[in-house]
Design an enzyme around this catalytic site. Structure first.
Site, PDB file in Angstrom:
ATOM      1  N   SER A  64       0.814  -1.217   0.000  1.00 22.47           N
ATOM      2  CA  SER A  64       0.000   0.000   0.000  1.00 22.47           C
ATOM      3  C   SER A  64       0.849   1.268   0.000  1.00 22.47           C
ATOM      4  O   SER A  64       1.594   1.519  -0.940  1.00 22.47           O
ATOM      5  CB  SER A  64      -0.960  -0.034   1.192  1.00 22.47           C
ATOM      6  OG  SER A  64      -1.898   1.002   1.139  1.00 22.47           O
ATOM      7  N   ASP A 280      -6.036   2.124  -3.091  1.00 19.76           N
ATOM      8  CA  ASP A 280      -7.231   1.918  -2.282  1.00 19.76           C
ATOM      9  C   ASP A 280      -7.449   3.053  -1.281  1.00 19.76           C
ATOM     10  O   ASP A 280      -8.271   2.942  -0.374  1.00 19.76           O
ATOM     11  CB  ASP A 280      -7.219   0.559  -1.570  1.00 19.76           C
ATOM     12  CG  ASP A 280      -6.178   0.462  -0.464  1.00 19.76           C
ATOM     13  OD1 ASP A 280      -5.288   1.340  -0.390  1.00 19.76           O
ATOM     14  OD2 ASP A 280      -6.254  -0.499   0.330  1.00 19.76           O
ATOM     15  N   SER A 457       0.829   1.972  15.108  1.00 22.76           N
ATOM     16  CA  SER A 457       0.406   1.777  13.720  1.00 22.76           C
ATOM     17  C   SER A 457       0.087   0.313  13.468  1.00 22.76           C
ATOM     18  O   SER A 457       0.733  -0.582  14.020  1.00 22.76           O
ATOM     19  CB  SER A 457       1.513   2.230  12.760  1.00 22.76           C
ATOM     20  OG  SER A 457       1.224   1.842  11.440  1.00 22.76           O
ATOM     21  N   GLY A 458      -0.907   0.068  12.635  1.00 20.14           N
ATOM     22  CA  GLY A 458      -1.224  -1.299  12.236  1.00 20.14           C
ATOM     23  C   GLY A 458      -0.422  -1.766  11.043  1.00 20.14           C
ATOM     24  O   GLY A 458      -0.497  -2.930  10.662  1.00 20.14           O
ATOM     25  N   THR A 459       0.366  -0.874  10.429  1.00 17.80           N
ATOM     26  CA  THR A 459       1.070  -1.234   9.196  1.00 17.80           C
ATOM     27  C   THR A 459       2.569  -0.963   9.230  1.00 17.80           C
ATOM     28  O   THR A 459       3.299  -1.450   8.375  1.00 17.80           O
ATOM     29  CB  THR A 459       0.484  -0.455   8.007  1.00 17.80           C
ATOM     30  OG1 THR A 459       0.588   0.955   8.263  1.00 17.80           O
ATOM     31  CG2 THR A 459      -0.983  -0.814   7.799  1.00 17.80           C
ATOM     32  N   ARG A 464       1.492   6.450  15.966  1.00 18.11           N
ATOM     33  CA  ARG A 464       0.809   7.575  15.325  1.00 18.11           C
ATOM     34  C   ARG A 464       0.253   8.516  16.390  1.00 18.11           C
ATOM     35  O   ARG A 464      -0.315   8.073  17.396  1.00 18.11           O
ATOM     36  CB  ARG A 464      -0.301   7.082  14.401  1.00 18.11           C
ATOM     37  CG  ARG A 464       0.221   6.215  13.261  1.00 18.11           C
ATOM     38  CD  ARG A 464      -0.807   6.052  12.158  1.00 18.11           C
ATOM     39  NE  ARG A 464      -0.322   5.198  11.095  1.00 18.11           N
ATOM     40  CZ  ARG A 464       0.469   5.583  10.101  1.00 18.11           C
ATOM     41  NH1 ARG A 464       0.864   6.850  10.041  1.00 18.11           N
ATOM     42  NH2 ARG A 464       0.862   4.730   9.173  1.00 18.11           N
TER      43      ARG A 464
END
Length: 501
Positions: A64, A280, A457-459, A464
């Site tokens: 992403s 996305d 953060s999830g990624t 954050r």
């Protein structure tokens, strides 16, 4: 299930010693060179999930908005939605299993999930344009084939396109054709039909300038723009011919830095938008006549869409429920406007599209967008049926509103250790480390109309920080002070946060 064949093939996709990964909001993500074994094993898992659901399952190779050097993988469930939470746990367990334990883990997953191993399996695969993606996609295919699964490799796709392909295949073509051309035709015809009703001042030919983040969105939008009517001119920037993926461009850059990306030409009051690396996310922006930059992020997109939908629902007058789902990181002004002015109920969930999506399904029409540009509109089957009926049978004004809603249905229905911080109350309150929430509370008291949150953060391996106050200067100052508190109390490494970061 031929476990001996799996063991032999797995040796060619060996797991690095000591590497532990977590299937998070966006699947697995890390440096590309660490992902070969994960891709192979997600091919295995996709076969088991396909057998269990008796449906096609998707595997998307992408990271992403992450830097070009990273990569990742996520699985797509039968209706084009994100992987079920229970299978996220299976993914994490399988990815982290040592080589000698891999057969046992596969058997455990099959038993726990009641997988019929005699059932056929079908997996659809897509990838973004990262240099590592083609090789990693082949590792997925190796995992699928060693368990006897069938597959279709679509090659280069955006993430929304792969979700579409999965849903089309499992709806036996009722939703649309499971081809790139079918995707273009379905969305472009819905867009053209909807915009026939839209008022456009000035030149009848609309222009949209698109920052494609030097990613897959450039290739696919270049193909798709020919499907639009002559009323729309799409101009591509950061199209991958030069520049690195997501570097100083893309939706995440624009949202985070509150300024246009490099590589795009902007004129006053001209529509511009940015994708992220797998297309996305989307945010819009423009310069006014004085050169001031204006960002229309996910919060504002959700507000605009919800307001429009509310007006259409009032026209048809059929009592369908409309709800907006946000996270704690949504702009407070957007929440107040929706609730107090538009009288649209707003609900708060934890960060992550899967949480927003789940809550949005409770309404006849559910709208969710994260501030970063992830989002969509969901219609229940009952709402979809009612709207299509009204579009055929109602009197003129009601029919017109219903037909616009019908077009919208076709457009949208298709998703150091940062874990030292844990949160509660939809990620608005820090539980640990001790003292951090109290420090944030004290800082917030210093500024008018302010609030601040932090979350892992999830990624990415970062924390954050969200801050909101009565002015940009105060917001920047609060964000800096909260970042400093995180650094001091949560074991920050590297350089200390700087003002104006």
């Amino acid at each position: 299930m031929d476990l001996d064949a799996v063991t032999k093939q797995s040796v060619l996709h060996a797991k690095p010693d000591g590497l532990i990964l977590q299937y998070g909001t966006a699947g697995f993500r890390t440096k590309a060179e660490h992902l070969d074994h994960v891709m192979f094993r997600m091919g295995l898992l996709a076969v088991l999930r396909s057998k269990q659901t008796k449906s096609a399952i998707g595997v998307m190779v992408t990271a992403s908005h992450n830097p070009e050097e990273d990569n990742g993988v996520k699985l797509v469930d039968p209706l084009g939605e994100m992987l079920a939470a229970s299978w996220e746990e299976h993914a994490t367990c399988l990815a982290n299993a040592e080589e000698e334990h891999l057969p046992r883990v596969l058997v455990d997953i099959s038993e726990k999930a009641a997988v019929d191993l005699h059932q056929d399996a079908f997996v659809v695969i897509g990838r973004d344009t990262r240099p590592s993606s083609e090789k990693l996609s082949q590792s997925v295919i190796d995992g699928v084939t060693v368990l006897g699964g069938q597959f279709h490799d679509y090659g280069l796709l955006t993430t929304p396109q792969l979700h579409y392909m999965v849903f089309c295949r499992n709806s036996k073509g009722q939703y649309g054709k499971a081809t790139v051309e079918g995707y273009y035709q379905k969305l472009s015809s819905a867009f053209v039909e909807l915009t026939k009703q839209a008022f456009c001042s000035g030149d009848d030919r609309r222009t949209l300038r698109v920052d494609c983040a030097n990613g897959i969105g450039a290739l696919k939008l270049a193909e798709m723009r020919h499907y639009f009517s002559q009323g729309l001119s799409v101009q591509l920037f950061n199209d991958g011919t030069k520049g690195k993926l997501n570097h100083l461009c893309g939706a995440d850059f624009v949202k985070s830095h509150q300024k246009p990306p490099q590589g795009i030409e902007m004129r006053a009051n001209e529509r511009c938008c940015s994708f992220d690396g797998d297309a996305d996310r989307i945010v819009y922006y423009y310069h006014d006549a004085d050169g001031q930059f204006h960002l229309i992020d996910g919060d504002k997109i959700a507000t605009l869409i919800s307001s429009f939908l509310k007006e259409l629902l009032l026209e048809i007058g059929d009592g369908l429920s409309l709800g907006v789902v946000q996270t704690a990181y949504a702009n407070g002004s957007s929440t107040r406007y929706l609730e107090e002015v538009m009288k649209v109920p707003v609900y708060c969930t934890k960060t992550g599209v899967k949480h927003l999506h789940h809550k949005a399904q409770e309404f006849d029409i559910g709208v969710y967008f994260e501030a970063n540009g992830h989002g969509t509109v969901l219609f229940s089957k009952a709402a979809e049926t009612k709207i299509k009926q009204l579009a055929k049978e109602s009197e003129d004004e009601k029919r017109k509103a219903a037909k616009m809603l019908e077009s919208i249905i076709d457009l949208f229905n298709q998703v150091a250790d940062r874990q030292v911080i844990s949160t509660t109350d939809a990620e608005r309150q820090v539980v640990k480390p001790p003292g951090l929430q109290e420090a944030i509370n004290d800082l917030v008291k210093k500024y008018r109309l302010s609030r601040a949150f932090v979350r892992p953060s999830g990624t990415e391996d970062i924390v954050r920080v969200y801050a909101e106050a009565d002015s940009q200067e105060n917001t920047d100052s609060l964000a800096y002070e909260v970042s400093l508190a995180v650094f001091q109390l949560a074991g920050g490494i590297g350089e200390r946060p700087q003002r104006g970061f």
